[in-house]
Scaffold this motif. Structure first.
Motif, PDB file in Angstrom:
ATOM      1  N   THR A 166       0.829  -1.210   0.000  1.00  0.00           N
ATOM      2  CA  THR A 166       0.000   0.000   0.000  1.00  0.00           C
ATOM      3  C   THR A 166       0.860   1.254   0.000  1.00  0.00           C
ATOM      4  O   THR A 166       0.551   2.227  -0.701  1.00  0.00           O
ATOM      5  N   ASN A 167       1.937   1.246   0.774  1.00  0.00           N
ATOM      6  CA  ASN A 167       2.853   2.393   0.778  1.00  0.00           C
ATOM      7  C   ASN A 167       3.468   2.615  -0.589  1.00  0.00           C
ATOM      8  O   ASN A 167       3.653   3.757  -1.025  1.00  0.00           O
ATOM      9  N   PHE A 168       3.803   1.527  -1.277  1.00  0.00           N
ATOM     10  CA  PHE A 168       4.398   1.637  -2.615  1.00  0.00           C
ATOM     11  C   PHE A 168       3.426   2.303  -3.587  1.00  0.00           C
ATOM     12  O   PHE A 168       3.817   3.191  -4.362  1.00  0.00           O
ATOM     13  N   LEU A 169       2.162   1.888  -3.549  1.00  0.00           N
ATOM     14  CA  LEU A 169       1.158   2.534  -4.402  1.00  0.00           C
ATOM     15  C   LEU A 169       1.015   4.009  -4.045  1.00  0.00           C
ATOM     16  O   LEU A 169       0.881   4.867  -4.932  1.00  0.00           O
ATOM     17  N   HIS A 170       1.043   4.313  -2.758  1.00  0.00           N
ATOM     18  CA  HIS A 170       0.906   5.702  -2.321  1.00  0.00           C
ATOM     19  C   HIS A 170       2.069   6.555  -2.823  1.00  0.00           C
ATOM     20  O   HIS A 170       1.857   7.702  -3.266  1.00  0.00           O
ATOM     21  N   ILE A 171       3.270   6.017  -2.793  1.00  0.00           N
ATOM     22  CA  ILE A 171       4.435   6.756  -3.281  1.00  0.00           C
ATOM     23  C   ILE A 171       4.272   7.082  -4.759  1.00  0.00           C
ATOM     24  O   ILE A 171       4.525   8.215  -5.199  1.00  0.00           O
ATOM     25  N   ILE A 172       3.827   6.098  -5.554  1.00  0.00           N
ATOM     26  CA  ILE A 172       3.643   6.321  -6.998  1.00  0.00           C
ATOM     27  C   ILE A 172       2.599   7.403  -7.248  1.00  0.00           C
ATOM     28  O   ILE A 172       2.805   8.320  -8.061  1.00  0.00           O
ATOM     29  N   VAL A 173       1.459   7.323  -6.555  1.00  0.00           N
ATOM     30  CA  VAL A 173       0.372   8.279  -6.792  1.00  0.00           C
ATOM     31  C   VAL A 173       0.776   9.685  -6.345  1.00  0.00           C
ATOM     32  O   VAL A 173       0.460  10.671  -7.018  1.00  0.00           O
TER      33      VAL A 173
END
Length: 206
Positions: A39-46
């Motif tokens: 979830t953190n990885f997706l948040h970083i991308i967005v």
């Protein structure tokens, strides 16, 4: 002036989100918390896409960033409820955050401020050989409250970011409506050369 101020503020908020989530990502890696890691990885991308959209006047990117922040706030509310064991949730469950791949808990459980870790020897007879059993004492703050504080910070940043993202999208849309194209002329201030449909030829006598 308002657009510049709003965009600068939103860019600063995105920067704060990146710093805080990168710190959280490192902690989750150390604790083998696989669901938060993804979830953190997706948040970083967005957040990076939202920052790009803010700088480059791309309202679609900023809109997508704002929509993701709603999901991100919901996820962090769930994390808070998980660590506070609201309802039937239990922070001792291995399935929720580690996908049942390990028996690890939050990194702060052993490494919180003031925590002293003491190995239990000999281990219980039923204990697997590849696991160590420890006793934790002296913690100034329980690990679940540290996790709750981290999630609360993320919710606060996301809420402010959502408000400014909506404000920036509104300003960019209003600015685009006043121009035919980016960097072009006002729709009412410039008229291009008009083509004539008929040419009249006059004879010339020498």
């Amino acid at each position: 002036m308002g657009c510049c101020s709003g965009r600068c503020t939103l860019a600063f908020i995105c920067g704060m989100q990146l710093v805080s989530v990168l710190e959280r990502q490192v902690i989750d890696f150390l604790g083998y918390q696989w669901a938060p890691i993804l979830t953190n990885f997706l948040h970083i991308i967005v957040v990076i896409l939202g920052l790009f959209g803010t700088i480059q006047f791309r309202p679609r990117y900023v809109t997508g960033y704002a929509a993701w922040l709603v999901v991100w706030m919901t996820w962090n509310v769930f994390i808070i409820c998980f660590y506070l064991e609201v309802g039937d949730l239990s922070r001792d469950s291995d399935l929720v955050l580690t996908f049942n791949l390990s028996m690890h808990r939050s990194w702060w459980m052993e490494n919180g401020p003031g925590c002293r870790v003491t190995p239990i020897t000999p281990p219980p007879s039923w204990a697997p050989e590849d696991h160590r059993y420890i006793s934790i004492s002296g913690c100034m703050m329980d690990f679940q409250f540290i996790e709750v504080a981290h999630s609360s910070l993320q919710i606060l940043l996301a809420l402010v970011g959502f408000i400014y993202a909506c404000y920036v999208v509104k300003l960019i849309s209003e600015e685009e409506d006043s121009f035919d194209f980016i960097g072009g002329f006002d729709s009412y201030g410039y008229q291009g050369p008009q083509k004539t449909s008929h040419l009249q030829l006059q004879p010339m006598y020498m």
